[in-house]
Write a protein that holds these residues in place. Structure first.
Motif, short mmCIF file in Angstrom:
data_model
loop_
_atom_site.label_atom_id
_atom_site.label_comp_id
_atom_site.label_asym_id
_atom_site.label_seq_id
_atom_site.Cartn_x
_atom_site.Cartn_y
_atom_site.Cartn_z
N MET A 147 0.85 -1.18 0.00
CA MET A 147 0.00 0.00 0.00
C MET A 147 0.89 1.24 0.00
O MET A 147 1.78 1.37 0.84
N PRO A 148 0.70 2.16 -0.94
CA PRO A 148 1.55 3.35 -0.98
C PRO A 148 1.26 4.30 0.16
O PRO A 148 0.14 4.37 0.66
N GLY A 149 2.26 5.03 0.58
CA GLY A 149 2.05 6.11 1.53
C GLY A 149 1.57 7.34 0.79
O GLY A 149 1.43 7.32 -0.45
N TYR A 150 1.32 8.43 1.52
CA TYR A 150 0.84 9.65 0.89
C TYR A 150 1.99 10.48 0.33
O TYR A 150 2.98 10.72 1.02
N THR A 151 1.85 10.87 -0.93
CA THR A 151 2.78 11.81 -1.55
C THR A 151 2.20 13.20 -1.41
O THR A 151 1.02 13.43 -1.68
N ILE A 152 3.02 14.14 -0.97
CA ILE A 152 2.57 15.51 -0.72
C ILE A 152 2.83 16.37 -1.95
O ILE A 152 3.98 16.56 -2.36
N SER A 153 1.75 16.87 -2.55
CA SER A 153 1.88 17.77 -3.70
C SER A 153 1.85 19.23 -3.27
O SER A 153 2.42 20.09 -3.93
N SER A 154 1.13 19.51 -2.18
CA SER A 154 1.08 20.85 -1.61
C SER A 154 0.70 20.70 -0.14
O SER A 154 0.49 19.57 0.34
N GLN A 155 0.54 21.80 0.56
CA GLN A 155 0.15 21.73 1.98
C GLN A 155 -1.24 21.13 2.15
O GLN A 155 -1.58 20.65 3.23
N THR A 156 -2.04 21.14 1.10
CA THR A 156 -3.42 20.65 1.19
C THR A 156 -3.68 19.43 0.32
O THR A 156 -4.76 18.85 0.39
N HIS A 157 -2.72 19.03 -0.51
CA HIS A 157 -2.96 17.99 -1.53
C HIS A 157 -2.09 16.76 -1.27
O HIS A 157 -0.86 16.84 -1.33
N PHE A 158 -2.76 15.62 -0.98
CA PHE A 158 -2.06 14.37 -0.71
C PHE A 158 -2.70 13.25 -1.54
O PHE A 158 -3.92 13.23 -1.71
N ALA A 159 -1.88 12.32 -2.03
CA ALA A 159 -2.41 11.19 -2.79
C ALA A 159 -1.63 9.93 -2.44
O ALA A 159 -0.40 9.96 -2.31
#
Length: 338
Positions: free
Chosen positions: A303-315
């Motif tokens: 299961m992948p962890g969360y990648t942070i694209s911005s302070q509010t955006h996680f995938a």
């Protein structure tokens, strides 16, 4: 940063004759005062279970909160006793359910149903509570309040019943309002009116809203932030603009691509192939893997962890790993239909 509501590592299961259904598996999100958060995903993704867990309305048995925290103004709702929860439920946190006809008591006038909460939670006298009920009916756009307050649910149209349900939910000036598919049973014209009403009421009362929906059109109209849920997990979260215009997860791409487009050819409607996984036996890797056209070997096993694209955006997607091949969202998923 102060959050009025914060859900941390929430796990909810249901014991069935085929085994334990792990309906919610490690959900995390927050809600600020006066903010609207939309939780989206197809049926069975765990949206309603999450919202009912906040209200402590999961029937036990067969359901149970396995672990996690639900912090309301710093107080963990998972740990408090039911009697204390009853003072919070309906007064500080209220809920609008999907079908207004099943939310209202058919044997009671709508005035009595509004007054009931005011007398119990606000300690108002009956005459004062009735006056407040009239004010609430006016607030939610029901005309002829003096007459309507003495009528029964079957004497109202579907849209008017939903307005009554909203009046009941707002009676005690809740700090958090949870709306579970509040417009699903309504036609598009009434749906737009109800969304406009919720938006106006939020501005007037500064209530924080969690709206549960599978309709991204609803999201675009009312929310500031979005959490995309799949197989009991939040797989992407961000602002409305980030989710609509810079989506990162293939499941989010699929949801956006499946929205009806005005310019689409007649009879053309894109769909996500396959079905969600069986949560009696949840996968060890990314749950979207069997339906994902971009899946890699690592997606099956981990299961992948969360990648942070911005302070509010996680995938949570392996495609966002720096070692993954670069894949662009399909054309249909770019720009959404916001």
């Amino acid at each position: 940063m102060d959050f009025i509501l914060e859900v941390k590592d929430l796990h909810v299961s249901f014991d069935t004759y085929v085994g334990e259904v792990k309906a919610v598996r490690g959900v995390n999100f927050y809600l600020r005062k006066g903010e609207t958060l939309a939780i989206v995903g197809e049926s069975g993704s765990g949206k309603s279970v999450t919202s009912k867990s906040i209200m402590r309305l999961i029937p036990d048995p067969p359901g149970r909160i396995v672990k996690g925290e639900i912090l309301f103004e710093g107080k963990d709702l998972v740990k408090i006793k039911e009697k204390e929860m009853q003072t919070i439920r309906g007064s500080e946190i209220s809920m609008i359910f999907q079908d207004p006809m099943t939310s209202l008591n058919p044997t009671m006038t709508i005035g009595k149903q509004i007054v009931e909460g005011l007398v119990k939670h606000q300690r108002l006298g009956k005459s004062e509570a009735k006056q407040r009920a009239l004010e609430l009916l006016k607030l939610v756009g029901i005309p002829n309040q003096e007459m309507r307050v003495n009528q029964y649910p079957h004497q109202f149209s579907g849209g008017m019943r939903q307005r009554v349900v909203i009046a009941v939910a707002l009676a005690c000036n809740p700090k958090v309002l949870i709306a579970d598919e509040p417009t699903t049973a309504l036609d598009v014209t009434i749906q737009a009116q109800i969304l406009d009403l919720m938006r106006d009421l939020q501005e007037k009362m500064d209530t924080a809203i969690i709206i549960i929906t599978h309709d991204l059109g609803v999201v675009a109209n009312i929310a500031q932030r979005v959490a995309v849920m799949y197989a009991g997990i939040i797989i992407e979260t961000g602002t409305v603009d980030e989710i609509f215009y810079q989506p990162k997860h293939p499941y989010t791409w699929g949801l956006l691509a499946s929205m009806p487009k005005l310019h689409a050819k007649k009879g053309e409607l894109l769909a996500i192939a396959g079905t969600p996984p069986n949560l009696v036996f949840p996968p060890s890797g990314c749950p979207f893997t069997p339906r994902c056209p971009y899946a890699m070997d690592v997606c099956v096993s981990d299961m992948p962890g969360y990648t942070i694209s911005s302070q509010t955006h996680f995938a949570a997607c392996w495609l966002q790993d720096e070692r993954a091949p670069k894949v662009e969202p399909p054309l249909e998923a770019r720009g959404g239909s916001k």
